[in-house]
Design a protein around this motif. Structure first.
Motif, PDB file in Angstrom:
ATOM      1  N   GLY A   1     -48.157  29.061  19.286  1.00  7.33           N
ATOM      2  CA  GLY A   1     -48.620  28.673  20.618  1.00  7.33           C
ATOM      3  C   GLY A   1     -47.489  28.507  21.605  1.00  7.33           C
ATOM      4  N   GLY A   2     -46.251  28.741  21.134  1.00  5.57           N
ATOM      5  CA  GLY A   2     -45.100  28.658  22.019  1.00  5.57           C
ATOM      6  C   GLY A   2     -44.547  27.262  22.202  1.00  5.57           C
ATOM      7  N   HIS A   3     -44.933  26.324  21.337  1.00 11.33           N
ATOM      8  CA  HIS A   3     -44.495  24.940  21.485  1.00 11.33           C
ATOM      9  C   HIS A   3     -43.140  24.700  20.818  1.00 11.33           C
ATOM     10  CE1 HIS A   3     -48.416  24.027  23.077  1.00 11.33           C
ATOM     11  NE2 HIS A   3     -48.998  24.517  21.998  1.00 11.33           N
ATOM     12  N   SER A   4     -42.340  23.828  21.418  1.00 13.14           N
ATOM     13  CA  SER A   4     -41.039  23.469  20.865  1.00 13.14           C
ATOM     14  C   SER A   4     -41.226  22.473  19.728  1.00 13.14           C
ATOM     15  CB  SER A   4     -40.168  22.831  21.953  1.00 13.14           C
ATOM     16  OG  SER A   4     -40.708  21.572  22.344  1.00 13.14           O
ATOM     17  N   ASN A   5     -40.150  22.212  18.987  1.00 15.80           N
ATOM     18  CA  ASN A   5     -40.227  21.248  17.889  1.00 15.80           C
ATOM     19  C   ASN A   5     -40.646  19.871  18.389  1.00 15.80           C
ATOM     20  OD1 ASN A   5     -39.476  23.205  16.114  1.00 15.80           O
ATOM     21  ND2 ASN A   5     -37.449  22.379  15.662  1.00 15.80           N
ATOM     22  N   ASP A   6     -40.105  19.463  19.532  1.00 17.28           N
ATOM     23  CA  ASP A   6     -40.451  18.151  20.091  1.00 17.28           C
ATOM     24  C   ASP A   6     -41.926  18.086  20.458  1.00 17.28           C
ATOM     25  OD1 ASP A   6     -37.888  17.226  19.786  1.00 17.28           O
ATOM     26  OD2 ASP A   6     -37.286  17.601  21.856  1.00 17.28           O
ATOM     27  N   GLU A   7     -42.441  19.167  21.045  1.00 17.60           N
ATOM     28  CA  GLU A   7     -43.858  19.201  21.421  1.00 17.60           C
ATOM     29  C   GLU A   7     -44.752  19.182  20.186  1.00 17.60           C
ATOM     30  OE1 GLU A   7     -43.529  21.746  25.597  1.00 17.60           O
ATOM     31  OE2 GLU A   7     -43.785  22.796  23.681  1.00 17.60           O
ATOM     32  N   ILE A   8     -44.348  19.925  19.154  1.00 13.64           N
ATOM     33  CA  ILE A   8     -45.133  19.955  17.916  1.00 13.64           C
ATOM     34  C   ILE A   8     -45.120  18.581  17.256  1.00 13.64           C
ATOM     35  CG2 ILE A   8     -45.302  20.964  15.606  1.00 13.64           C
ATOM     36  CD1 ILE A   8     -44.018  23.504  16.748  1.00 13.64           C
ATOM     37  N   ALA A   9     -43.962  17.928  17.268  1.00 14.60           N
ATOM     38  CA  ALA A   9     -43.839  16.596  16.672  1.00 14.60           C
ATOM     39  C   ALA A   9     -44.795  15.620  17.346  1.00 14.60           C
ATOM     40  CB  ALA A   9     -42.401  16.094  16.806  1.00 14.60           C
ATOM     41  N   GLU A  10     -44.884  15.713  18.655  1.00 17.84           N
ATOM     42  CA  GLU A  10     -45.783  14.811  19.395  1.00 17.84           C
ATOM     43  C   GLU A  10     -47.239  15.126  19.089  1.00 17.84           C
ATOM     44  OE1 GLU A  10     -46.734  13.524  24.042  1.00 17.84           O
ATOM     45  OE2 GLU A  10     -44.972  14.733  23.562  1.00 17.84           O
ATOM     46  N   ARG A  11     -47.568  16.401  18.994  1.00 15.29           N
ATOM     47  CA  ARG A  11     -48.950  16.809  18.718  1.00 15.29           C
ATOM     48  C   ARG A  11     -49.401  16.403  17.314  1.00 15.29           C
ATOM     49  NH1 ARG A  11     -51.308  21.718  21.104  1.00 15.29           N
ATOM     50  NH2 ARG A  11     -50.646  21.833  23.281  1.00 15.29           N
ATOM     51  N   LEU A  12     -48.484  16.533  16.333  1.00 14.81           N
ATOM     52  CA  LEU A  12     -48.839  16.249  14.946  1.00 14.81           C
ATOM     53  C   LEU A  12     -48.453  14.835  14.508  1.00 14.81           C
ATOM     54  CD1 LEU A  12     -47.882  19.638  13.214  1.00 14.81           C
ATOM     55  CD2 LEU A  12     -50.074  18.925  14.205  1.00 14.81           C
ATOM     56  N   GLU A  13     -47.831  14.103  15.442  1.00 16.33           N
ATOM     57  CA  GLU A  13     -47.429  12.720  15.188  1.00 16.33           C
ATOM     58  C   GLU A  13     -46.481  12.605  14.000  1.00 16.33           C
ATOM     59  OE1 GLU A  13     -51.085  10.531  14.858  1.00 16.33           O
ATOM     60  OE2 GLU A  13     -51.359  10.455  17.031  1.00 16.33           O
ATOM     61  N   VAL A  14     -45.450  13.451  14.032  1.00 16.16           N
ATOM     62  CA  VAL A  14     -44.385  13.405  13.035  1.00 16.16           C
ATOM     63  C   VAL A  14     -43.060  13.487  13.795  1.00 16.16           C
ATOM     64  CG1 VAL A  14     -45.775  14.447  11.208  1.00 16.16           C
ATOM     65  CG2 VAL A  14     -44.418  15.910  12.729  1.00 16.16           C
ATOM     66  N   SER A  15     -41.949  13.399  13.074  1.00 17.89           N
ATOM     67  CA  SER A  15     -40.643  13.463  13.734  1.00 17.89           C
ATOM     68  C   SER A  15     -40.233  14.923  13.973  1.00 17.89           C
ATOM     69  CB  SER A  15     -39.582  12.776  12.878  1.00 17.89           C
ATOM     70  OG  SER A  15     -39.274  13.565  11.738  1.00 17.89           O
TER      71      SER A  15
ATOM     72  N   LEU B   1     -37.454  16.210  13.307  1.00 12.72           N
ATOM     73  CA  LEU B   1     -36.731  16.656  12.119  1.00 12.72           C
ATOM     74  C   LEU B   1     -37.697  17.172  11.056  1.00 12.72           C
ATOM     75  CD1 LEU B   1     -34.103  17.007  10.588  1.00 12.72           C
ATOM     76  CD2 LEU B   1     -34.286  14.627   9.823  1.00 12.72           C
ATOM     77  N   THR B   2     -38.830  16.493  10.913  1.00 14.89           N
ATOM     78  CA  THR B   2     -39.850  16.934   9.957  1.00 14.89           C
ATOM     79  C   THR B   2     -40.396  18.294  10.354  1.00 14.89           C
ATOM     80  OG1 THR B   2     -40.501  14.666   9.400  1.00 14.89           O
ATOM     81  CG2 THR B   2     -42.105  16.399   8.960  1.00 14.89           C
ATOM     82  N   VAL B   3     -40.627  18.478  11.658  1.00 10.89           N
ATOM     83  CA  VAL B   3     -41.118  19.761  12.152  1.00 10.89           C
ATOM     84  C   VAL B   3     -40.104  20.859  11.860  1.00 10.89           C
ATOM     85  CG1 VAL B   3     -41.729  21.094  14.199  1.00 10.89           C
ATOM     86  CG2 VAL B   3     -42.529  18.740  13.970  1.00 10.89           C
ATOM     87  N   LYS B   4     -38.835  20.576  12.127  1.00 15.91           N
ATOM     88  CA  LYS B   4     -37.779  21.563  11.878  1.00 15.91           C
ATOM     89  C   LYS B   4     -37.744  21.965  10.411  1.00 15.91           C
ATOM     90  CE  LYS B   4     -32.808  22.354  12.473  1.00 15.91           C
ATOM     91  NZ  LYS B   4     -31.531  21.789  12.949  1.00 15.91           N
ATOM     92  N   THR B   5     -37.924  20.979   9.518  1.00 17.19           N
ATOM     93  CA  THR B   5     -37.941  21.257   8.078  1.00 17.19           C
ATOM     94  C   THR B   5     -39.095  22.183   7.725  1.00 17.19           C
ATOM     95  OG1 THR B   5     -36.930  19.123   7.548  1.00 17.19           O
ATOM     96  CG2 THR B   5     -38.125  20.236   5.788  1.00 17.19           C
TER      97      THR B   5
END
Length: 227
Positions: A175-189, A191-195
């Motif tokens: 969807g074109g979202h950054s790691n920070d945006e994904i973290a907020e959407r999925l309620e995780v950190s 760093l977790t998204v990057k992993t």
């Protein structure tokens, strides 16, 4: 670290303008210029380029063929290709993304956008032109790959290796979202998204996030949105 940039365009005047712009930045330098795709591939190796700004339409070996050659060469696994094009969304761009390009940018983009594109690509992120909507990109990515069906069965089968969370993250990446945006959407950190992103890239054999986007659409995990 200094980002090593290679310029590949058959117009010398345009290359000169790009060189002045890139060399004016403290964190990047132009390490070579190529007037065709074959020369771009050779210089990418010789000059240890990090990012190649690649024109699509060049005489001889064009930018599309050169992108495929760079992506297929294990010795150039670290090289990121950003396609520069007058036509921001066309079949050539789609083929370039499939061939391994990290994204594309219109030649009419502002200088700051070009410099940002180099940094984004060097960091392993996917780059889609701000002027191109995600829905339009999605439709082009799906062309010729069963957009109305279930996607490529072979690619869909590869997704079986992903965990539920990795699939969720892949959908967000598509969807074109950054790691920070994904973290907020999925309620995780972040760093977790990057992993999760890194694990998905490893399991799917993707060079970077742009290839993850292509796989997500071609496998049918994400469907093109018609605006």
């Amino acid at each position: 670290m200094t980002i090593r940039v290679l310029l590949a365009d058959d117009q010398a005047l345009l290359r000169s303008a790009f060189r002045v712009l890139v060399d004016s930045e403290p964190d990047m330098e132009v390490v070579g210029e190529a007037s065709d795709g074959a020369e771009a591939v050779r210089l990418a190796k010789e000059e240890r380029a990090d990012v190649v700004l690649m024109d699509i339409r060049m005489p001889g070996t064009d930018g599309l063929a050169a992108t495929r050659m760079i992506s297929a060469d294990p010795a150039l696994a670290h090289v990121r290709v950003v396609i520069l094009t007058t036509f921001e969304v066309d079949d050539y761009v789609v083929q370039s993304l499939r061939a391994g390009a990290s994204g594309f940018l219109g030649k009419g983009s502002e200088p700051d956008e070009l410099l940002s594109a180099i940094r984004v690509a060097a960091g392993g992120e996917a780059l889609l032109s701000p002027a191109a909507t995600k829905g339009l990109i999605a439709r082009f990515l799906a062309q010729g790959d069963g957009a109305d069906g279930d996607g490529d069965p072979a690619r869909a089968e590869r997704l079986d290796a992903l965990t539920v969370r990795e699939r969720e993250v892949l959908v967000q990446v598509a969807g074109g979202h950054s790691n920070d945006e994904i973290a907020e959407r999925l309620e995780v950190s972040p760093l977790t998204v990057k992993t999760h992103v890194n694990r998905a890239m490893s399991k799917l054999g993707a060079r970077d996030r742009a290839q993850l986007v292509v796989i997500a659409y071609e496998s049918g995990l994400v469907r093109p949105r018609v605006e």
